[in-house]
Write an enzyme that holds these catalytic residues in place. Structure first.
Site, PDB file in Angstrom:
ATOM      1  N   PRO A  27       0.762  -1.102  -0.298  1.00 20.04           N
ATOM      2  CA  PRO A  27      -0.191   0.164   0.110  1.00 20.04           C
ATOM      3  C   PRO A  27       0.878   1.251   0.063  1.00 20.04           C
ATOM      4  O   PRO A  27       0.835   2.485  -0.060  1.00 20.04           O
ATOM      5  CB  PRO A  27      -0.934  -0.527   1.249  1.00 20.04           C
ATOM      6  CG  PRO A  27      -0.808  -0.928   2.308  1.00 20.04           C
ATOM      7  CD  PRO A  27       0.348  -2.541   0.989  1.00 20.04           C
ATOM      8  N   ASP A  60      51.105   6.138 -19.059  1.00 19.86           N
ATOM      9  CA  ASP A  60      51.601   7.493 -18.599  1.00 19.86           C
ATOM     10  C   ASP A  60      51.964   8.195 -17.532  1.00 19.86           C
ATOM     11  O   ASP A  60      51.471   7.246 -16.736  1.00 19.86           O
ATOM     12  CB  ASP A  60      50.837   9.486 -19.484  1.00 19.86           C
ATOM     13  CG  ASP A  60      49.186   8.790 -18.804  1.00 19.86           C
ATOM     14  OD1 ASP A  60      49.253   8.697 -17.296  1.00 19.86           O
ATOM     15  OD2 ASP A  60      48.524   9.423 -19.706  1.00 19.86           O
ATOM     16  N   LYS A 108      54.725  11.853 -21.086  1.00 15.00           N
ATOM     17  CA  LYS A 108      54.347  13.801 -21.586  1.00 15.00           C
ATOM     18  C   LYS A 108      55.098  14.128 -20.557  1.00 15.00           C
ATOM     19  O   LYS A 108      53.801  14.305 -19.949  1.00 15.00           O
ATOM     20  CB  LYS A 108      53.486  13.567 -22.471  1.00 15.00           C
ATOM     21  CG  LYS A 108      52.840  12.707 -23.858  1.00 15.00           C
ATOM     22  CD  LYS A 108      51.359  13.215 -24.128  1.00 15.00           C
ATOM     23  CE  LYS A 108      50.908  12.548 -25.385  1.00 15.00           C
ATOM     24  NZ  LYS A 108      50.401  13.073 -25.823  1.00 15.00           N
ATOM     25  N   GLY A 116      45.935   8.964 -16.573  1.00  9.69           N
ATOM     26  CA  GLY A 116      44.854   9.486 -15.470  1.00  9.69           C
ATOM     27  C   GLY A 116      44.246  10.312 -16.270  1.00  9.69           C
ATOM     28  O   GLY A 116      43.655  10.595 -16.596  1.00  9.69           O
ATOM     29  N   MET A 143      45.591  21.655 -16.691  1.00 13.92           N
ATOM     30  CA  MET A 143      47.271  22.007 -16.834  1.00 13.92           C
ATOM     31  C   MET A 143      47.141  23.557 -17.481  1.00 13.92           C
ATOM     32  O   MET A 143      47.748  23.909 -19.046  1.00 13.92           O
ATOM     33  CB  MET A 143      46.683  21.379 -19.151  1.00 13.92           C
ATOM     34  CG  MET A 143      46.793  19.852 -18.737  1.00 13.92           C
ATOM     35  SD  MET A 143      46.462  19.098 -20.321  1.00 13.92           S
ATOM     36  CE  MET A 143      44.843  19.614 -20.999  1.00 13.92           C
TER      37      MET A 143
END
Length: 429
Positions: free
Chosen positions: A61, A209, A231, A262, A346
């Protein structure tokens, strides 16, 4: 052998407690399953049943808001239980808070030769719900003699051991040749997803990386080839074309290649370039998303990117190209006019020029700024600043990449001791 007496004829009937349960995997796809009850027990059971493909009917209910929200995925019957609700059911869960109703459900299920779980009384039903976990294509079920906490704890231990490689179940994982693009999150190996760990465990080759969680590389088997494509800022750097060639070459050689990076593959990670390269070379490719550092790193140091009444939007910007550069795709004047949070990735080298441009186009010089260096790593630190003082603060604190730069009033919300004045008045003044 026990000799029965006329006084204990009822004891000749089998008792569930006298025997171990018989474990079986139920194929419920398209089959009717009835759940009676709309509380938190049902809320926990129903999603797994829907996930198994069952045609779920829920009778109660009243239901929790979460169950109400599942109305499009099940048949929701908002009334008291009646025995005919179980007609045609293959499996039943009695999950009300009323023992008498649960008993009625169990009796009705028994009359229909349908297995029934009683959430309130394991011995009162004809089936028990195991603690369930998943690893690759394997489903683990544990029954701890009607002790759900014991079952759940053992289930967790088994799944963790499989995930971490302490138990070997490599055949449970997809090892087919191809490329898996894996986002490793912000750096802390504890923030890697289960799907990422499964991909790691299935790899023949890992192409990593420098921002991927490096501790996980130590877990690779000796037969797994590791290819470094780091890099480095102002240093050695593997070209994207070279990375594409490597992952395609190894996959064509019949290897399962994990491209490990990442953050998230598709947030300034060039992941979609790699996907397109694989597709053009007719190499199978799948994607395992990761936690993007744009959100997770600020969160881990207690800075929200949105906050009620402070920021209704946030924008993530790549700062690898400075304002005014012909290759820049950012509309800096429009960006400066936003009232929400700006998150720069970055951007350390170009941060002074970015801050000056934002101020030039109307963002207040007093706007709070947080620079989170080496987020989630042992060397993590937070430099607090403003747009007007950012250039000097970066030099003073010798900030070098990687770092996340958060611009906006949310920084003041998180660090009121540093920004005591009303942040919005200061930022727009």
């Amino acid at each position: 052998m026990r000799t029965a007496s006329p006084h204990d004829a009822a004891d000749d009937l089998p008792h569930e407690a006298d025997h171990h349960p018989y474990l079986a995997g139920l194929v419920l796809t398209g089959r009717k399953v009835v759940v009676v009850g709309g509380g938190h027990v049902a809320q926990r059971r129903v999603p797994a049943l829907i996930g198994a493909g069952a045609a779920v009917t829920l009778v109660s209910p009243e239901v929790t808001p979460a169950l109400e929200g599942m109305g499009g995925e099940l048949d929701l019957v908002l009334r008291d239980f009646v025995e005919t609700d179980l007609d045609g059911a293959w499996y039943v869960v009695a999950a009300t808070d009323d023992a008498e109703v649960n008993a009625r459900v169990a009796v009705a299920a028994e009359a229909r030769h349908t297995f029934c779980v009683r959430a309130d009384d394991a011995l009162g039903g004809t089936a028990w719900t195991p603690a369930v976990g998943h690893h690759g294509s394997v489903t683990i079920g544990v029954l701890g003699n009607r002790e759900p906490r014991k079952s759940a704890a053992l289930r967790d231990d088994i799944v963790t051991a499989l995930r971490d490689g302490q138990l070997t179940a490599s055949d449970a994982l997809d090892r087919s040749p191809g490329v898996v693009l894996v986002g490793g999150g912000p750096g802390d190996p504890e923030l890697v997803t289960v799907a990422a760990r499964h991909a790691f465990a299935s790899a023949d080759v890992v192409v990593a990386d420098r921002l991927a969680p490096r501790e996980l590389l130590d877990e690779l088997g000796p037969d797994v080839e590791l290819i470094d494509v780091a890099k480095l800022p102002r240093g050695r750097s593997a070209s994207q074309d070279h990375i594409n060639e490597v992952i395609i070459d190894r996959a064509r050689a019949g290897k399962r290649v994990v491209r490990f990076k990442g953050g998230d593959n598709f947030v300034f990670g060039r992941g979609f370039e790699e996907l397109l390269a694989c597709a053009a070379a007719d190499v199978p490719v799948t994607v395992v998303p990761g936690l993007t550092s744009a959100i997770s790193v600020p969160a881990l140091v207690g800075i929200p990117v949105t906050h009620r009444g402070v920021a209704h939007e946030f924008t993530v910007i790549s700062g690898h190209i400075p304002p005014g550069h012909p290759d820049s795709l950012v509309q800096w004047e429009s960006l400066a006019g936003l009232r929400g949070t700006l998150v720069f990735l970055m951007a350390v080298d170009n941060a002074p020029a970015i801050a000056a441009t934002l101020v030039e186009h109307g963002r207040g010089a007093g706007t709070p700024v947080a620079v989170i260096v080496d987020g989630t790593m042992p060397t993590e630190r937070v430099v607090l600043s403003t747009l007007g003082t950012l250039a000097d603060d970066l030099r003073t604190h010798e900030v070098v990449p990687p770092a996340i730069i958060v611009v906006g009033d949310v920084v003041a919300v998180a660090r009121p001791e540093r920004y005591p004045a009303p942040s919005r008045e200061r930022a727009r003044g």
